[in-house]
Scaffold this active site. Sequence first.
Site, PDB file in Angstrom:
ATOM      1  N   ASP A  15      10.145  50.524 -35.870  1.00 36.86           N
ATOM      2  CA  ASP A  15      10.819  50.462 -34.566  1.00 36.86           C
ATOM      3  C   ASP A  15      10.416  51.616 -33.649  1.00 36.86           C
ATOM      4  OD1 ASP A  15      12.054  48.037 -34.739  1.00 36.86           O
ATOM      5  OD2 ASP A  15      13.994  48.818 -35.372  1.00 36.86           O
ATOM      6  N   GLY A  22      37.994  68.247 -19.017  1.00 33.36           N
ATOM      7  CA  GLY A  22      37.280  69.255 -18.235  1.00 33.36           C
ATOM      8  C   GLY A  22      35.826  68.857 -18.089  1.00 33.36           C
ATOM      9  N   SER A  74      23.771  46.316 -38.393  1.00 34.35           N
ATOM     10  CA  SER A  74      22.765  47.298 -38.826  1.00 34.35           C
ATOM     11  C   SER A  74      23.422  48.486 -39.522  1.00 34.35           C
ATOM     12  CB  SER A  74      21.957  47.815 -37.631  1.00 34.35           C
ATOM     13  OG  SER A  74      21.105  46.817 -37.128  1.00 34.35           O
ATOM     14  N   GLN A  96      14.172  54.858 -31.694  1.00 37.21           N
ATOM     15  CA  GLN A  96      15.258  54.448 -32.594  1.00 37.21           C
ATOM     16  C   GLN A  96      15.475  55.452 -33.736  1.00 37.21           C
ATOM     17  OE1 GLN A  96      16.456  51.139 -31.474  1.00 37.21           O
ATOM     18  NE2 GLN A  96      15.016  51.840 -29.906  1.00 37.21           N
ATOM     19  N   ASP A 138      38.415  61.373  -7.769  1.00 34.25           N
ATOM     20  CA  ASP A 138      37.547  60.362  -7.155  1.00 34.25           C
ATOM     21  C   ASP A 138      36.075  60.694  -7.423  1.00 34.25           C
ATOM     22  OD1 ASP A 138      37.859  62.577  -5.496  1.00 34.25           O
ATOM     23  OD2 ASP A 138      38.069  61.434  -3.642  1.00 34.25           O
ATOM     24  N   ARG A 142      18.162  53.959 -43.320  1.00 33.61           N
ATOM     25  CA  ARG A 142      17.834  52.542 -43.281  1.00 33.61           C
ATOM     26  C   ARG A 142      17.272  52.024 -44.609  1.00 33.61           C
ATOM     27  NH1 ARG A 142      13.613  49.140 -42.153  1.00 33.61           N
ATOM     28  NH2 ARG A 142      14.143  47.238 -41.010  1.00 33.61           N
ATOM     29  N   ARG A 194      23.480  53.147 -45.802  1.00 35.28           N
ATOM     30  CA  ARG A 194      24.267  52.469 -44.754  1.00 35.28           C
ATOM     31  C   ARG A 194      25.040  51.289 -45.331  1.00 35.28           C
ATOM     32  NH1 ARG A 194      20.361  48.424 -41.535  1.00 35.28           N
ATOM     33  NH2 ARG A 194      18.710  48.252 -43.067  1.00 35.28           N
ATOM     34  N   LEU A 237      34.149  65.565 -16.941  1.00 35.29           N
ATOM     35  CA  LEU A 237      34.756  64.426 -16.244  1.00 35.29           C
ATOM     36  C   LEU A 237      34.375  63.076 -16.850  1.00 35.29           C
ATOM     37  CD1 LEU A 237      34.480  65.920 -12.669  1.00 35.29           C
ATOM     38  CD2 LEU A 237      36.537  65.653 -14.073  1.00 35.29           C
ATOM     39  N   GLU A 282      28.342  53.604 -25.853  1.00 34.53           N
ATOM     40  CA  GLU A 282      28.663  54.590 -26.881  1.00 34.53           C
ATOM     41  C   GLU A 282      29.660  55.646 -26.414  1.00 34.53           C
ATOM     42  OE1 GLU A 282      25.599  53.685 -25.927  1.00 34.53           O
ATOM     43  OE2 GLU A 282      24.827  52.613 -27.685  1.00 34.53           O
TER      44      GLU A 282
END
Lengths: 574, 574
Positions: B379, B76, B301, B383, B107, B429, B274, B78, B322
């Site tokens: 960064d 629902g 990472s 990020q 379409d 991190r 991580r 799209l 993603e």
Amino acid sequence: MAALFFGQMRFDPKNPSHEDNDRFVLSKGHAAPVLYAAWAEAGVIDSAQLASLRRIDSDLEGHPTPRLPFVDVATGSLGQGICAAIGIALNARRIKSLYRTYALLGDGESAEGSVWEAAQTATRFGLDNLCAIIDVNGLGQSQVTQYGHDMAAYEHRWRAFGWNAIVVDGHDLAALLDAFEEAAQTTGRPSMVLARTLKGKGISFVEGRDGWHGKPLKGDDLERAVRELEGQIGPEATNPAIPAPPSREVHKTLPEVGPVQLPDYEMGRMVATREAYGAVLAALGTADPRVVVLDADVKNSTFSDAFEQLHPDRFYQTYIAEQVMVGAALGLASRGAIPFPSTFACFLTRAADFIRMGGIGNANVKLAGSHAGVSIGEDGPSQMALEDLGMMRAVPGCVVLYPCDGVSAAKLVIAAATHNGMTYMRTSRPKTPVIYAASEEFTIGGSKVLRESAADIATVVGAGVTVFEALAAHDDLREEGVNVRVIDAYSVQPIDESTLVRSALATGGHLITVEDHYAPGGLGDAVSDAVAPYGITVERLAVREVPRSGPSAELLDRFGISSRQIATAVRDRN
Amino acid sequence: MAALFFGQMRFDPKNPSHEDNDRFVLSKGHAAPVLYAAWAEAGVIDSAQLASLRRIDSDLEGHPTPRLPFVDVATGSLGQGICAAIGIALNARRIKSLYRTYALLGDGESAEGSVWEAAQTATRFGLDNLCAIIDVNGLGQSQVTQYGHDMAAYEHRWRAFGWNAIVVDGHDLAALLDAFEEAAQTTGRPSMVLARTLKGKGISFVEGRDGWHGKPLKGDDLERAVRELEGQIGPEATNPAIPAPPSREVHKTLPEVGPVQLPDYEMGRMVATREAYGAVLAALGTADPRVVVLDADVKNSTFSDAFEQLHPDRFYQTYIAEQVMVGAALGLASRGAIPFPSTFACFLTRAADFIRMGGIGNANVKLAGSHAGVSIGEDGPSQMALEDLGMMRAVPGCVVLYPCDGVSAAKLVIAAATHNGMTYMRTSRPKTPVIYAASEEFTIGGSKVLRESAADIATVVGAGVTVFEALAAHDDLREEGVNVRVIDAYSVQPIDESTLVRSALATGGHLITVEDHYAPGGLGDAVSDAVAPYGITVERLAVREVPRSGPSAELLDRFGISSRQIATAVRDRN
């Protein structure tokens, strides 16, 4: 970068924000150092400043942000810069400037779906003033990219999407300059320069090798690399003069902004806030030539088609592609337009990452989302926005507005348009009665106390459709001899702390919030965060499970936010 | 639908969830009525039930949800069903089934970037067991689509992306059956049937006309339409028997799940959560063959590359895309796999709408996001995930976990894997010291009281990196003779209400939360919502402006969530 900045682009290095400068967007934002180096070479920043890269006191951040005068939009989340570049290219048309827009992408980046939204949209608009470049170095962050150095794979895809695709050796300056010139001469469609490169070119122990992504060269490696590169530099040449920005004859003063003719809604008339949004948007477009509207094929539901009818040249249809809709709006806003991208509020989540990135520069974008909450009814949960207030409140400084009737909706569209920074307006599907007189004022950070008496034992805070549930609960309770205060918190962020605190302290030191939204990040959390320092607690009536299809009124009741549940919450406190 | 369901697909109508049934995903979910009609025709639901469409007591909702046994994923929004179909097709390989997967798109829908992420991914995996169909009726919701009936425009694009594209007249049953058969015989790549159709075919006053999207026929219009259609129906034929699902010889019992070999982290060792995530994921893959991992080119990472090294056949690389990463995970989960899609937490916002839709069916997907908050350092803001807790908490029932050390991270990965429903783990991190013994237990909904004394005058609640800030503040304050309680709220949703209430009531009726996240929807809001009924207020230390690049410790302090600010907040209460 050398070919573009010192052989192709026309700009005034003394004024990086000149409105006729050719624009450059570093879509592959992680290559920020080369952007800073180019602008240093152009004289906009001092070369000595380059050593401050990534320090807390430097604007030369890890990825480019609009803190820098030559950065239009924050990049660093891939596949976004190319979408912004479309907005920047559309803006050239709007202001009738001849500037060209360039965007540099990574090859890994082109796996993002948003890049293909950009591809179809630029073709659709025939943006021959847009030239993108893909740096096809074949290496992603963690491994070889999807297509490695298969240049034909890129060429076929971009050609199929209608672009003038040009494959070149990205280390051949003459070939690059030819490609840029071919792009500049191509009419009716955008150009894509597919530049085959080697990562670390010219450094024997790095060139074309995996495992160097984002790693600085240190110690002996650094010395060796510099030695090798210096050995490849020819005799120092004087940079050719950078051509001045293209001139134009149109009058370059601030546009004249006239008064906005607001729709005339009499009290009690049934009007959906989305209808009022559309009506005032159209009028705003007449008053202010900077206003532009973007749609993702739901203009007949959000009512932004009212704007299209009056101002078709400033209405951009991106079809069902919400990322490029918001991305283009970010680009347009960065160059002086006042863009209103709108769709169903739930589908703005499709562009959540674009909104997040727009927030980094507090982009002057006026988002609007219709069909909020379970009150939409039968279409079911996939079409119900129940997290949009939280998503938008998580953009620092973003103004979040949620009107309940036609008058407040109309006035708040004006407030949003004249505010400098990102705003979000949440509109509703059902028609609701107009409860405010046309003379009523609505300000960002304000609220309205709708029911108040000295005998109030509780305060109920609603917004949008729940204002009417709160008013109904007020009436029901009054028949039982119970008085409650009712507040319309139409400005969810910033929220009217002083009115909330004053009302809470006058009615038992506690607030009851009710919202057509999930609990996390919504109205209740906004109120609670504001009043906690005063020792005031907040009971949140909110949707707390996945809803389903059904009639609007039945859904409000079943999911805990109807007048009945508000009255129960008040009685339970009593 | 007629050709597919009664001329091509093989399935057991008595058991729509049979693991070897051919699968069908209605990516254009707004066409739900035809899906319900097809399954009624197949005998799975009673035809009389069709009249309950969109009623509050009916599972035949406005758009399909997995409440129905024949719906694998909610659609629902799209461009999502095609991504889920990739996961379903990958699952066939995982369980060595010969079932085929079909997906029907609109379409207009193919303007979504996620469709092109799906296009490249299906080709990359060579999914010849996948056949998609685009219903090219040329009309969007609000106007003619981008390409109208230009079938070549679609054909070029899909061919360029490597699909076997077949153009047919969508009203010609024989042509459709031939196309499906060609798709079934095509090896090494997916097939796309581009079906030219007319909306409202066979109804003279609707056929091919704009303005009928989502509008039911009523009164005379309805009678006339039915009369016209009935006049076109030939003599009633018996439906051909539906072929049984493809059989296979592999043993079809529940997979054997062995014990998981957890990494052995001694107290005090410096380990990023991580890293622990990656290590235990690899071990989990050895113990349970249902576990699969998806990556968007950041495996080095997030440390999910540890899983790839041991189980390359169950590791799916979607490159920097993603949406299809999460969409494919939804499809895999719907067919019995236990998928762990992971990327930087901030880039999960790219798939926010997929997560929202997955939440509608409480999909058994185990999301993980690394690089949370300002603690990532240089960064910069693009990020840093600072809204992910709010985004994931806004999925009803979603478990949200945020470990602070290697031991808790490892144990919580196991808790997530064995929980039935959506989970999210936030990892960090920086390396942090192991503070829990290997014997410590961690449960969904639990917390740990790390510092406690009878003299405590305040309670500080942290999670992830801020646990260490809270511990440092505790030590600093103790030197001043001030005692504070410290709680590690590693389970952010559900949150440990009883421990929080008990601690607050023992330390002044107030809590201080501290989180590496924006205020809206995060830890503080979660705690506040839980304890408000007890009259307990919550002071939230959180990031409240857009951060910038810089060293991790300096950023924590500058943005208000360091041990120094915690100590100040405690002193201010005192």
